[in-house]
Every structure is written in C-alpha cells, then in structure tokens.
Design a protein around this motif. Structure first.
Motif, PDB file in Angstrom:
ATOM      1  N   GLY A 198       0.808  -1.210   0.000  1.00 37.78           N
ATOM      2  CA  GLY A 198       0.000   0.000   0.000  1.00 37.78           C
ATOM      3  C   GLY A 198       0.842   1.260   0.000  1.00 37.78           C
ATOM      4  N   VAL A 199       1.908   1.270   0.795  1.00 38.07           N
ATOM      5  CA  VAL A 199       2.782   2.445   0.866  1.00 38.07           C
ATOM      6  C   VAL A 199       3.467   2.692  -0.471  1.00 38.07           C
ATOM      7  CG1 VAL A 199       4.887   3.356   1.902  1.00 38.07           C
ATOM      8  CG2 VAL A 199       3.147   2.306   3.347  1.00 38.07           C
ATOM      9  N   PHE A 200       4.076   1.640  -1.033  1.00 39.27           N
ATOM     10  CA  PHE A 200       4.757   1.811  -2.312  1.00 39.27           C
ATOM     11  C   PHE A 200       3.758   2.062  -3.438  1.00 39.27           C
ATOM     12  CE2 PHE A 200       8.228  -0.103   0.037  1.00 39.27           C
ATOM     13  CZ  PHE A 200       9.329   0.602  -0.454  1.00 39.27           C
ATOM     14  N   GLY A 201       2.561   1.481  -3.321  1.00 37.04           N
ATOM     15  CA  GLY A 201       1.526   1.759  -4.304  1.00 37.04           C
ATOM     16  C   GLY A 201       1.104   3.212  -4.274  1.00 37.04           C
ATOM     17  N   ALA A 202       1.038   3.783  -3.062  1.00 36.28           N
ATOM     18  CA  ALA A 202       0.695   5.201  -2.937  1.00 36.28           C
ATOM     19  C   ALA A 202       1.779   6.085  -3.556  1.00 36.28           C
ATOM     20  CB  ALA A 202       0.507   5.566  -1.463  1.00 36.28           C
ATOM     21  N   VAL A 203       3.033   5.691  -3.376  1.00 33.90           N
ATOM     22  CA  VAL A 203       4.130   6.434  -3.998  1.00 33.90           C
ATOM     23  C   VAL A 203       4.022   6.369  -5.512  1.00 33.90           C
ATOM     24  CG1 VAL A 203       6.631   6.536  -4.320  1.00 33.90           C
ATOM     25  CG2 VAL A 203       5.677   6.109  -2.044  1.00 33.90           C
ATOM     26  N   ALA A 204       3.773   5.165  -6.034  1.00 38.06           N
ATOM     27  CA  ALA A 204       3.621   5.015  -7.481  1.00 38.06           C
ATOM     28  C   ALA A 204       2.419   5.809  -7.986  1.00 38.06           C
ATOM     29  CB  ALA A 204       3.454   3.534  -7.839  1.00 38.06           C
TER      30      ALA A 204
END
Length: 271
Positions: A198-204
C-alpha cells in the motif's frame, strides 16, 4: 519473516530475468495514448479512457496470469515470454471469473456509496432545522464506514486469488477460498505485506498523478495542443510507462515470492 524473505528474493529474480519487465511495459504503453489524447483533445481522451477501461477488464486477467507464471518461474531460474503466454492462456478463464467477481463487488460498493451520498446530502441540506436530518446523516455515515471496512477486509482476504490459480493450480472459486484461508492463517504477515504494498503503491500513484497533471493541458477549452505540449505529453507518458513497468514487475514478483512462502498447500510455509 515471509515479507522480508520475499523482499530479498525479488531483486535477484528480476536481475536474472529482465524479460519480466516486458509484459508490464507493453500493458503500460497501451494506456499511454489516453494521456496523450488528453493533451490533444480532452473530450476524446475521456472517451478513449472509458473504452480502454472496459477493454482492460478482459485484457488484464491474461496479463495478470502471465506475469504470475513468469514470476513463479523466475524465482526458481530463467523464464521467458513463452512462459508468460502459456500461463496467460492456461489460466485466463479462471482469473477472468475471479476478476469479474472483484469488479462486481467494486461496482456494488460504488453504487452503495453513491446512493448513501445522495441520502446524506438530502438529510444534510433537506432539513433546515438540523434535527432528524443530522441523525439520518450520522446513520448513513456509520453504515458507510462499516461498508468500507467490510470491503477492505474482503480485498485483504482475497488478494492472492491470482497466485492461487496460477501457482497452486486452483479454479476461480477454490482460489478465492484458498486466498482467504492462506491470509487467515498468516494474518500478521499478510497485514505487513499489504501495508508495504500500500505504501509503495501510494508512492507510485503519486508519481502517476504528478505525471498526468504535467501532461494534461491547463485550460479546459484547449482543443489542439501546441507541438511542444504534445511532445512533452508523449515524453511524460513514455516515462510513466517505464516507471510503471518497474513498479508493476517488482510487485508482481514480490507477490508471488510472498505467496509461495505462506502457501501451505504447496508445502512452502516458512513464516
């Protein structure tokens, strides 16, 4: 821990098999024209975006199954586009059925939220006294919160249906049940995995929103963009396709590496 072990496995698998990036890059490039069209003609871009969204409902399961098949093979050794094609074809129907279930749930939740928003608006603005209207709004808010929580829990428990189909060889219904079972028996690891994704998805997602804002014309009345703006949109779309392929490929392999470590059906549990 399964999450950390999967994270350690993923870069090596990608470095040994850079071909894994190719299918994701192709999928991202299919989506690039709508961004460019937003610069040339926003209305046409919106129409094309809607058409592509409908098309991707039937295209995405093939890419999903193919990528999972490649990732599973890449974690053990070399893989190829041939593996992507064979896994995509062999598992397409099962992944499509499960994917349509998720689309139906998304649609149902969206419809309920839409209806709830209407009732909430009526309750808030329809009663000038602020008495019963606020009470109805509070009830709608509680129901909406419960609905959103239920939806998030549903997604959390069925998130490995694709891996269960391709890696564990299950059909659509059994894969959804198996995903629930796997997550239920590894709640802490699955939660950690979901938070990380979720965190890296939010960054992407932030990168994509920023890129889209740079490529979209500022004026809503703009019909034909200047050449410089058009070229800039093409460059941004190409860059986002590359960035998207990096993120997509990494998390595609990471998801399979994590699933393999908690898939008790395959005897790989190493949590």
């Amino acid at each position: 821990m399964a999450v950390l072990n999967a994270l350690r496995e993923t870069p090596g698998a990608l470095l040994r098999n850079p071909v894994v990036f190719v299918p994701v890059l192709v999928l991202m490039l299919f989506q690039a024209p709508q961004m460019v069209l937003q610069t040339v003609n926003p209305l046409l871009g919106s129409v094309v975006s809607l058409a592509l969204s409908l098309l991707f409902i039937f295209v995405t399961p093939f890419f999903q199954a193919g990528l999972i098949g490649m990732a599973d093979e890449a974690l053990d050794g070399p893989t190829s586009i041939g593996r992507f094609l064979s896994a995509g074809k062999a598992n397409y129907v099962s992944v499509l059925v499960a994917y349509l279930v998720l689309v139906a749930v998304n649609f149902a939740v969206g419809f309920v939220v839409f209806v709830g928003a209407i009732f909430g608006g009526v309750a808030l603005f329809g009663d000038a006294s602020g008495g019963p209207g606020l009470a109805v709004l509070a009830v709608v808010g509680v129901v909406a919160a419960v609905g959103v929580l239920a939806y998030l829990l549903f997604v959390f428990f069925v998130q490995f249906y694709g891996q269960a189909i391709v890696v564990s060889g299950l059909d659509a219904v059994a894969a959804l049940k198996h995903s629930v079972s796997v997550v239920r028996h590894h709640l802490l690891s699955a939660f950690g995995y979901s938070v990380l994704v979720g965190v890296f998805g939010a960054v992407a997602g932030g990168v994509f929103v920023l890129g889209a804002s740079l490529a979209t014309p500022q004026s809503p009345h703009l019909v034909a963009a200047p050449q410089g703006t058009l070229l800039g949109a093409v460059a941004v779309a190409a860059l986002l396709a590359v960035v998207g392929s990096l993120f997509g490929s990494f998390f595609g392999v990471f998801s399979v590496a994590f699933y393999r470590r908690i898939d008790t059906r395959a005897g790989r549990e190493t949590v």
